[in-house]
Structures are given as structure tokens and as C-alpha cells.
Enzyme design. Sequence first.
Site, PDB file in Angstrom:
ATOM      1  N   GLU A 204       0.818  -1.220   0.000  1.00  0.00           N
ATOM      2  CA  GLU A 204       0.000   0.000   0.000  1.00  0.00           C
ATOM      3  C   GLU A 204       0.850   1.268   0.000  1.00  0.00           C
ATOM      4  OE1 GLU A 204      -2.949  -0.202   3.099  1.00  0.00           O
ATOM      5  OE2 GLU A 204      -4.047  -1.810   2.100  1.00  0.00           O
TER       6      GLU A 204
ATOM      7  N   GLU B 190      -5.649  -8.297  -0.949  1.00  0.00           N
ATOM      8  CA  GLU B 190      -6.364  -8.027   0.303  1.00  0.00           C
ATOM      9  C   GLU B 190      -7.810  -7.752  -0.040  1.00  0.00           C
ATOM     10  OE1 GLU B 190      -4.931  -5.328   3.318  1.00  0.00           O
ATOM     11  OE2 GLU B 190      -2.834  -5.740   2.821  1.00  0.00           O
TER      12      GLU B 190
END
Length: 503
Positions: A172, A291
Site C-alpha cells: 500500500e 487483500e
Amino acid sequence: MRARAAIHRDFRISNIDDRLYSAFIEHMGRAIYSGIYEPGHPAADRDGFREDVLKLVRDLQIPAIRYPGGNFVSAYKWEDGVGPKESRPVRLDLAWRSKETNQVGINEFATWAGRAGIEMMLAVNLGTRGLEEARNFVEYVNHPSGSYWSDLRRSHGVEKPYGVKMWCLGNEMDGPWQIGHKEAKEYGRLADETAKALRGLTPDAELIVCGSSNDTMPTYPEWERVVLEECYDNVHYISLHKYFGNNRKDTLNYFGKIEETGRYIQSIAGVIDYVKAKKRSRHDVHICFDEWNVWYHRRQEDSRRVKEWDWPEAPDLLEEDYNVEDALFVAGLLNEFIRRSDRVRIACIAQLVNVIAPIRAERGGPAWRQTIYYPYQFASLYGRGQALRVSVDSPRYDCEAADDVNFLDMAAVHDPAAKTLTLFILNRHLDETLELDAALAGFDAAQLVEHRVIEGHGRLEETNGPEAPDRVAPRQGSGLGVEDARLVGRLAPLSYHMVRMRV
């Protein structure tokens, strides 16, 4: 209400990569400590791993697992988790404001993954660290012997290299919350140079570059374009993340977010195609949706708690209690991944144990399956083979997340080796039964062999727990049958069906 569908044996989307049903586990909350690892627990094995949890994990037949993070990885020193346990330092984890004892590191986790029958997908720290530490980590994990890091691994009792092929280049990195957050061009350059170094050590490595943390990021989808223009020919996947919730208590809008996810995947597939064309490349990059899950029941409460607590060790964090509504949503999202399996090759439910997870385990107590365990298990067991196109004609509805959403949601997987056709079917209507008529073209000799169902009408809020671990579980289905190469019958409102046929 009537709903029709048509499936043809020869109208294939893609051969599904088994890794579409992978998982993710992070050094966060009780995912590792008192989740998979709890020395002294009555069910612990000689190395402290909980056998009761391992049994539930093995029953999922997970192909791959992403580790050790997550936000955790962006400040992680992998060297802290190797060597004698009594010499390992306790660190403060800035991502989740917790203490990390490092009693589980790469070698312990590899042992657990081996016992669970799962291939490892490892992430390197490109937040506070960089290329050199990533290179050292890969050398420790993958090089046979005769170098500093490989010989260090051997001195730790691991003679043979692990041969890990899947490597995530950070986590991320588009997120301002991420420790070591970078701008897109800056990160793309670092990812490209790191990818070249890692492929020098492991030529057949599959490298995963960070895409958007979700599709509401202000940098989406420009982030993907800029990053891929820097590293396209040296990576194999771009990661996407997305979490879901029903904060507004609007079930139909909740289910509509599955269509929203399809648009997300389609948009990034377009960005990939654009960069490939711009570079005149013959190389393919696919999507790793590494995810995904439902996360909203405790999200705000836990966000507040994390800011207030004083560096606890393995605190209970993000321990969602999933209900029937969440199970139906997860079933539909897995259907979307099957339908998009030409672009999404890897996907990881986040996470596996305790932290927003299909498996829960009490410290010192029992382990049990959450409601979302079952659709995930059915997809993993029976969703392998060829994804087939499904044409659906059913009543529809509009919502904030999407327009023209079919009440009937269906995915089809043909396994020629096993000679089976499996349908994953969802009736999203709140209170109407659907009269299903699904044509099975090319499957003239189809015979129904298994029908399992989870029904949610009047039960959407029901959950499983230590006192009632099987309150919500699939039951034997009824009301569906095969007649003249057609699957016909009734689908109760708010119901999920796994239908297997011999073909």
C-alpha cells in the site's frame, strides 16, 4: 419471480489459477500469536502451533499465503525474527501500536505453512528499508549455500532453501498512512530496481507491485499508470485491495458493491493494457487482489482503541463477528473473482485467523469457523478448472453502488479432469423466491451429485461463536434438479447454493 441463465461448455473465460483462493496473514492483533501460534495451548504441537487451527486451515486447501504484512511490513526488520528465540528483540510496531516479540519469524512461519500445505508469498519492506534489505532477505530464503545470508540460514537449522517465487514489493505504498509512503514515480522506480535485483537471485520469481489501496483513493487509477510505466517489464502482477461493509444497513446496496468491484478490476485491466500498448511490450501483467474481505463491524471502534492503548502484546484487534449477510456477500465476491479470472490470477482473503478472518480462535480456548468460511471453502475446493461464461436474465435493481444489478448471481466452473461442473448461485432478493431455469449447453449427461445451501431469509444477523460454532453452516439443499440438460428449481430469497454436477 423467474430467472434464466445459459452456460455453454465451450464459452470459456479462462483457466482459473488455483491461487485465486489464497489468503493473507499479518503480524497484527492475534492473527499470529494465539491465532496460529500459542505454546502451552492444549492443542499446541511441539513447536507451539495450534493443531485445532491447522485442521481448519487444511480443510480450506489454501494454495498460497501472503506474509508478514500488510502495514506491518513497512517498518519490519526480517532479521529480528531469525536465530535463537531468546536473543530476538522486542520491537514496537508503529502500524498497529503494538509490541512485536519476534517469536515467530520467517523460519517458524515456513514450518507452519509447510504443515498447512500452503505456498508462501512473501513481502519485502520498501517503506523504511529498500533494495539492499530486500535482496538480503531473498538470499536468506532462496539461495542454497555458500553466501553470507544463505549460510546464516543454514546456521539457523534450515539447510535447504525455501524456493519462494512470489514476492510483494512493499505494501500500500500509495497510502499516506503507510510508513515510508512514496509518490507514484518514486515508488515505481524503487520497485523496478528492486525487481531487477530479486530476479537476479531468483530468475523465475513472480513479482507483485503495489497498486491502489482501494478505488476511492484520490490517486486512483493514475497511480497504477505511473507505477507501471516505471516497472512494467520487470513485474508480473499489480496488487489491488478493497474492504467492504454495510454501514448503512442496506443489504441490496451492500451486495451491489460486488458490481463495483468488477468495475475496479476492469478499470485497472484497462490501465495495464494501456501501458502495455504504450511500451509496445509483449509481456503480460495480471492482477493480484491480495487483500479483500468484509471489514466494518468493529472498524471505527478499533481505530479509536489503537490510538489509546499503550503498546500491548498481541491485542484483540479487528476481530469481526461475521453474520449470514456477510457470508452471502463473500459468496458473491468470489463469484466476481471467478468471472474476472482472466485478469485476476491471485486473490488473498484478508486475513486468515482472528483478524477479519474466516477462522476464530480463543486464547487458551476453542477454534471455530465463521460464517464466511463456508463460501470461501466451497470456492477453494470446487472452483478450480475453467471459468465459463454465464448469461443471466433475471429481475434487476438499482442502488447507490451500481445500477441494473441482477438478483440472480451465478458463476460456473468446469473441471474436465474431475468431470464436474460446479455452479455457485446467489439469490440476492430480500423476500422473493426465484424460479431458476439454467441451460447447460454441452453438458447433456449432467447429473446432480451435491447441493449445499446457506439461507439468510430472517437470519441475516446470525453468527457463529464458541458456544454455538455451527449455528450457521451449509445444509443439504433441495428444490433443484437436472432435467434435459437444464438446472431447474427454486432459489429461496437471500440464499447461496453450491451445486456440483457430474458431466
